[in-house]
Each structure stands twice: as structure tokens, then as C-alpha cells.
Design an enzyme around this catalytic site. Structure first.
Site, PDB file in Angstrom:
ATOM      1  N   ILE A 134       0.835  -1.207   0.000  1.00 19.73           N
ATOM      2  CA  ILE A 134       0.000   0.000   0.000  1.00 19.73           C
ATOM      3  C   ILE A 134       0.868   1.254   0.000  1.00 19.73           C
ATOM      4  O   ILE A 134       0.934   1.972   1.002  1.00 19.73           O
ATOM      5  CB  ILE A 134      -0.973   0.041   1.198  1.00 19.73           C
ATOM      6  CG1 ILE A 134      -0.245  -0.326   2.503  1.00 19.73           C
ATOM      7  CG2 ILE A 134      -2.154  -0.872   0.982  1.00 19.73           C
ATOM      8  CD1 ILE A 134      -1.046   0.069   3.731  1.00 19.73           C
ATOM      9  N   PRO A 135       1.573   1.547  -1.117  1.00 22.82           N
ATOM     10  CA  PRO A 135       2.309   2.802  -1.184  1.00 22.82           C
ATOM     11  C   PRO A 135       1.314   3.947  -0.992  1.00 22.82           C
ATOM     12  O   PRO A 135       0.250   3.936  -1.624  1.00 22.82           O
ATOM     13  CB  PRO A 135       2.889   2.789  -2.603  1.00 22.82           C
ATOM     14  CG  PRO A 135       2.010   1.870  -3.383  1.00 22.82           C
ATOM     15  CD  PRO A 135       1.570   0.831  -2.399  1.00 22.82           C
ATOM     16  N   HIS A 136       1.610   4.858  -0.094  1.00 22.10           N
ATOM     17  CA  HIS A 136       0.646   5.936   0.145  1.00 22.10           C
ATOM     18  C   HIS A 136       1.351   7.164   0.693  1.00 22.10           C
ATOM     19  O   HIS A 136       2.467   7.077   1.204  1.00 22.10           O
ATOM     20  CB  HIS A 136      -0.447   5.481   1.107  1.00 22.10           C
ATOM     21  CG  HIS A 136       0.053   5.126   2.481  1.00 22.10           C
ATOM     22  ND1 HIS A 136       0.676   3.931   2.750  1.00 22.10           N
ATOM     23  CD2 HIS A 136       0.044   5.812   3.644  1.00 22.10           C
ATOM     24  CE1 HIS A 136       1.009   3.890   4.029  1.00 22.10           C
ATOM     25  NE2 HIS A 136       0.640   5.025   4.597  1.00 22.10           N
ATOM     26  N   CYS A 137       0.721   8.295   0.589  1.00 22.12           N
ATOM     27  CA  CYS A 137       1.270   9.520   1.177  1.00 22.12           C
ATOM     28  C   CYS A 137       0.214  10.604   1.161  1.00 22.12           C
ATOM     29  O   CYS A 137      -0.814  10.501   0.500  1.00 22.12           O
ATOM     30  CB  CYS A 137       2.496   9.995   0.395  1.00 22.12           C
ATOM     31  SG  CYS A 137       2.101  10.570  -1.256  1.00 22.12           S
TER      32      CYS A 137
END
Lengths: 153, 490
Positions: free
Chosen positions: A67-70
């Protein structure tokens, strides 16, 4: 079904054959989709923010999920880009590469109303039925419909 | 059971909510109620005062500082990283339930939120129940080892007689038709399981404090405690030290290049080196000196009053159950056997009797006063009957590890009584162990039995007295606490 521009995810944000050479390739492909959809203004900035979060602690989770997130100033609306990889992409989870990749993009100053949809999405990610549906899906439009229905947005 | 949880992660958009969902699902599956406060970017709904007052324990699954922690300072707390809650929610629920069970009944519902001025003062009991929660986690993992290992050893004795402990290793000689071979197999398997007892205790205490990275330093520290004969008290020390060290190291801001390998490599590596070193050098060496000193001292006592010597040896047997003091007393008795003198046989009898009393006393106490013990302890109590009559003193370790300051003095007093009486009655024994299985070798078995029963009664009464006094004290402040809640229904 019509796809309102404000929806969390649309068919063009779904990649059922995600480039899987490495994490950067996978993340780059999904980020480009967000940019094309007008949800990310500055691709370089956005990728740097994603990478910074990834460096804090890898976002890979047990069960083949990344879950790459920012939160990023380059994001215009809470958005999800979804990719599926047959070979798997390493997101640093202890039990192996991720087959389902959820790129979650949140605007920097997003108010809480906008964020509830992301919270609802995150809660679905730990449900087996949700993962199974996405693993078995064959059509990008269907995937987007399904996710929107599940998170109520 | 009613549980609370707070989840929080650096970005506040993904892990916070995944952890909340995972905890809710796991709690429901385990038949408990849970309310989760998600301290994330979608805003959080704070716990109501009722929820805070009724809760039995709280789980803090967070990679960032939890907000307004003093609201639940009165609750037994389980702390973990947010990822741990996503992957291992069921384990955290289990730990929280264990922590709640370990806390004195009534103290959890102390209505602190309604009286904020009290909440500040509560940091003392809060810290105490935290330590108890850690110890109980270690104890709950160690109990199956005590039961399985102890019963295997007892079966070995029953089948092969007391000399089975001198049988050659089954890897060298095993005959399918010889009952002695089977007895040796059971005995040696049981001994192996017992060898894990202190490492498992130490490892899971460390795990309860600082999660997976603390497991290796905890286990290895426990192994060193075994090697240096520091016994289960050494294991308690190494577990707490390892957990504390890793907990502190986790707060370091690691350079980016190292961040990914901190939990799997750096923390276990550095932690194990430091804890292992401390256990060997700082604790192990002085301990060896203490053991030598105790042995010399006991040797200098021969010829003194026999009843007093019996009382002293008895108290030593119960003090650390396998640790240096127990070993000194036991080795003193066994060394005497070779001289074949009457005194030596008296001493051996007293030492074995005193070593049988602690498990029996706690088995008795946990049977007649169930409420003073946790469910896990009561289960251990059932096995402790058999372990006690088999002279497997370790059967009392789970009780002592969970509540050392009440249990150890109680069992020391009872064992001192048993040791003194056994001497006074002139019971003798020429076997170094065997418990109930060597009764035919005991001189004056009736007196011997009376000595054991008397010591068991004394220890059990003291344990019950001390435990209920402790509970009453913590209950006085909670007179208005809600009546015991019905079992959770999900």
C-alpha cells in the site's frame, strides 16, 4: 455506469497487469495513471512523497499486499490507483511480494470528510473477501465499480 | 470482556484503519467486545467516560505517540506497533485478555475518568499492572511447557524408578521391548522440555514488552540464565531487561539505510549481544560466587541443630526453584549421600519433602480460592498436584513468576516447616529424587507425609492470605465500581 470525476477510483486507475520489474516500476506506472487522470499535478513531487513514506517503514503487508501511500501537496483529491501483479512486486513484507498494490493518494490539507473514504478503503484491505474479489477480477471497469461500492463512494 | 484500542500511524490514512478493522474482527472472533479509537486523518471519536470506566484492558497499536494517554492510565495496557495489529490482531487480543486477567479484579473499573484528579495519582498502580501484564504473558506461554515436561518426567519416574535419571541417552541405546528404555525416553524428553522453561519465560516477557524484535534477546538471555544456573528469577530479569532495552532502542531514529533492517536484524543482533553479555558477565559471575559461598556455608553448618538446618534447607529449596539457592541446598544434600551417614539421609529426606511442598501448596490454594488466580494459573494448578508429589518443584514456577513477592515468601515458609518437621520426625531417604515413587525407600514414611501436608497447608494459607490482602487493598478505592459484568457477548 457513469464515473463521477470525484470518485475514489475509476476504471482508468486500474492496472490488472502491473509492471512488476521492481517497486519503482510498479509505483511509477500507478502514479502516471493518477497524473493522467488529473489527480496528481506534479509527478516528481508525488513520487518523492511516496518514496519518503516507503523509507520510514516498508508498506508491504502480510498476505501479498502493498500500500504505497502519502499525503502530498501534488494530490488534488483523495484517490486510489489499483494494480495487480501476477509475478508479485516486493514491498518489503516479511512473507513475500505483493500481488495487490493499492496506491493511496491523499491531498496535503484534506479535511476529514474527504478522508473518511480512505479510512473505509483501508478497513476493506484486511478483509479476505475483498482481496479475493480483486484477485479474481478480469475487468478494470468492474474492479473500479466494486471498490466504489464497497467503500460507499 | 470489554476491550479498548487506539490505532495510529505516521501518515494516518491506511495502517490506522486497517489495524482498527483487524482488531475488531479478531475481537469478535474471540468473543470479546472492542471499541477502537482511530487517531488518523479522518478524525477520531474519543472514548466515552462509560467506555473508559467499563473497559478491562486497552491495546495501543501505534507507531506514533498516542494522544491523551492519561485517560487510560488506569487500564492494563498492551503496546504494539501498528503493523503488528494488522498481521497479529488475534495475538494482541489474547495478550490484552491475559493482562486484564492478571490485574486484580475490581481495580480495573476504578472509575478514574470520572475523577480526573485521581487519574494522575494512578500512575503507580498503572505501572504495576503493566509489569504484571508482561509477566503474565510470559507465564501463560510457559505453563504448557511446565505441564507437559513435568508430566513426562513424572511418567519416566513412575515407569523406570528414580534411577531413570542416570539412564544412558536414548540416542545411544534404545530397546523397543525394554520398559526402561521407554521410561528413559519419557524422562529425557521431559528434561528437554524443562530446559526450554526459563528461555520461553524470558523470551515471551520480552515479547510482551517490545514485540518480535525482543524475542531473540529474551530467549537467548533466558538460555544464559539456564547456563549460569540463574534459574527462573534470572529468566525474569533477562526477559524484563531484553524487553526494556528493545523498547528503548525502537525509539531511535535509525538512518534511512538501516530503517528497513532494524526489526529483523539490528535490534535482535545488538539486543542479544548486550543482554547475553549482561547475563553472563554482570549476573552470571557473581551468581557463581554466591553459589560457591552458599555451599561452603552449608558445609560449615553440619553438626548444628538438625531441625534448624532442615528449616533453612527447606526455605532455600523453595526460594528460586532451580536457581542458585535451590541448587546449593539440593547439591549439599546429594553430595552427602555418598558418605552414607545417618545425618546425610535425614538431610536428603528433608530437602526432597521441602521441594515437594511448593507445587502442592499452590495446587491447593488455586483449588480452594479460585478467584485469587487467573484461568491459566488454575489450569497449571491441576497439573501441579502431580508435579508436587513427583518432587518436580518447577511446577510452582508459573505462580511465582506471575506474583513473586507474595508467592515466594509463602512457599519458603511452608517448605521451612516441612524441612524442620521431616528432620524432627527422623525421616530418612537414600535416593536423590523420585517423590512419591520412592516411598518404599523412606524411613518413617508416616512422619514424612505429615511434614509434607503441614508445609503444604502453611504455604497455601499464606498465599491465600497475602493475595486476598493485596486485592482488598486495591478494592477499597473501588467500592463504587460496577458489579461484575456478564461475560462478553459479541
Amino acid at each position: 455506469m457513469t464515473e463521477p470525476q470525484s470518485a475514489l477510483i475509476t476504471a482508468d486507475l486500474v492496472d490488472l497487469d502491473l509492471p512488476s520489474a521492481n517497486r519503482r516500476a510498479a509505483v511509477g506506472a500507478l502514479a502516471e495513471r493518477l497524473q493522467k487522470a488529473g489527480r496528481v499535478t506534479d509527478l516528481t513531487q508525488f513520487l518523492a512523497d511516496i518514496e519518503a513514506r516507503e523509507q520510514q517503514m516498508p508498506t508491504g503487508l502480510e498476505g501479498g499486499i502493498g500500500i504505497p501511500h502519502c499525503r502530498s501537496a501534488a494530490v488534488t483529491a483523495p484517490s486510489l490507483a489499483f494494480g495487480r501483479s501476477t509475478a508479485g512486486v516486493d514491498f518489503g513484507a516479511e512473507d513475500g511480494p505483493a500481488r495487490l498494490v493499492f496506491m493511496i493518494a491523499a491531498p496535503e490539507g484534506g479535511d476529514t470528510d474527504h478522508m473518511t473514504v480512505l479510512a473505509a478503503l483501508a478497513r476493506r484491505l484486511v478483509r479476505k473477501a475483498f482481496k479475493d474479489e480483486l484477485l479474481g477480477a478480469t475487468d478494470a471497469g468492474h474492479v473500479a465499480d466494486y471498490i466504489r461500492k464497497e467503500v460507499g463512494a | 470482556m470489554k476491550l479498548l484500542a487506539v490505532t495510529a500511524c505516521p501518515t494516518g490514512i491506511a495502517h490506522t484503519y486497517m489495524a482498527a478493522e483487524a482488531l475488531e474482527v479478531a475481537a469478535e472472533e474471540a468473543g470479546h467486545e472492542i471499541v477502537v479509537e482511530t487517531q488518523g486523518s479522518a478524525g477520531s471519536t474519543p472514548f466515552t467516560p462509560e467506555q473508559l470506566a467499563e473497559a478491562d484492558a486497552i491495546i495501543l497499536a501505534a507507531d506514533v505517540e498516542v494522544r491523551d494517554k492519561d485517560r487510560f492510565a488506569h487500564l492494563p495496557t498492551v503496546t504494539a506497533g501498528v503493523k503488528k495489529a494488522i498481521g497479529g490482531a488475534a495475538g494482541l487480543i489474547e495478550q490484552a485478555v491475559a493482562a486484564a486477567e492478571a490485574a486484580p479484579k475490581g481495580a480495573t473499573g476504578s472509575a478514574a475518568p470520572a475523577e480526573p484528579q485521581l487519574a494522575v495519582k494512578q500512575s503507580g498502580p498503572g505501572a504495576g499492572s503493566k509489569v504484571r501484564g508482561w509477566l503474565m504473558t510470559g507465564v501463560s506461554y510457559v505453563i504448557p511447557f511446565v505441564a507437559a515436561g513435568g508430566l513426562l518426567i513424572a511418567l519416566g519416574f513412575a515407569l523406570g524408578g528414580y534411577q531413570i535419571s542416570d539412564a544412558p541417552s536414548v540416542t545411544q541405546s534404545f530397546s523397543w521391548t525394554s520398559h526402561l528404555s521407554w521410561a528413559a525416553l519419557l524422562f529425557q524428553l521431559g528434561s528437554l522440555a524443562f530446559g526450554l522453561l526459563v528461555p520461553v519465560l524470558s523470551g515471551f516477557i520480552a515479547y510482551a514488552i517490545a514485540d518480535r524484535p525482543a524475542l531473540v534477546p529474551g530467549f537467548v538471555g533466558g538460555l544464559v540464565a539456564v547456563q549460569t544456573h540463574a534459574g527462573f528469577l534470572g529468566g525474569l530479569v533477562s526477559g524484563l531487561l531484553a524487553g526494556g532495552l528493545i523498547f528503548w532502542m525502537k525509539k531511535w531514529r535509525a538512518p534511512k539505510a538501516l530503517a528497513g533492517i532494524m526489526p529483523v536484524l539490528v535490534l535482535p543482533l545488538v539486543g542479544t549481544a548486550v543482554i547475553g553479555g549482561i547475563m553472563f558477565v554482570v549476573i552470571g559471575q557473581p551468581l557463581a560466587a554466591v553459589t560457591t559461598g552458599l555451599t561452603d556455608w552449608l558445609n560449615s553448618l553440619s553438626g548444628s541443630n538438625a531441625v534448624l538446618l532442615g528449616a533453612l534447607l527447606g526455605a532455600m529449596m523453595a526460594f528460586d526453584m532451580g536457581g542458585p539457592v535451590n541448587k546449593a541446598a539440593y547439591a549439599f544434600a546429594v553430595a552427602g549421600l555418598s558418605t552414607n551417614s545417618q545425618t546425610a539421609l535425614l538431610i536428603m529426606a528433608a530437602v526432597m519433602a521441602a521441594g515437594m511442598t511448593p507445587p502442592l501448596a499452590l495446587a491447593l490454594a488455586s483449588t480452594v480460592r479460585k478467584k485469587l488466580f487467573t484461568e491459566a494459573e488454575r489450569e497449571n494448578g491441576r497439573a501441579a498436584w502431580l508435579l508436587g508429589i513427583s518432587f518436580i518443584t518447577e511446577g510452582a514456577i508459573p505462580f511465582a513468576a506471575a506474583d513473586p513477592f507474595r508467592v515466594i515468601p509463602s512457599i519458603m515458609a511452608g517448605s521451612a516447616v516441612t524441612g524442620a518437621l521431616s528432620m524432627a520426625f527422623g525421616s530418612t531417604l537414600r535416593a536423590p529424587h523420585g517423590g512419591i515413587f520412592v516411598v518404599p525407600l523412606i524411613g518413617n514414611p508416616i512422619g514424612y507425609l505429615i511434614a509434607i501436608v503441614a508445609g503444604t497447608l502453611v504455604s497455601a494459607a499464606l498465599v491465600i492470605l497475602l493475595k486476598s490482602a493485596g486485592q482488598r487493598r486495591s478494592a477499597t478505592t473501588t467500592e463504587s465500581a460496577p458489579a461484575p459484568r456478564a461475560a462478553a457477548h459479541a
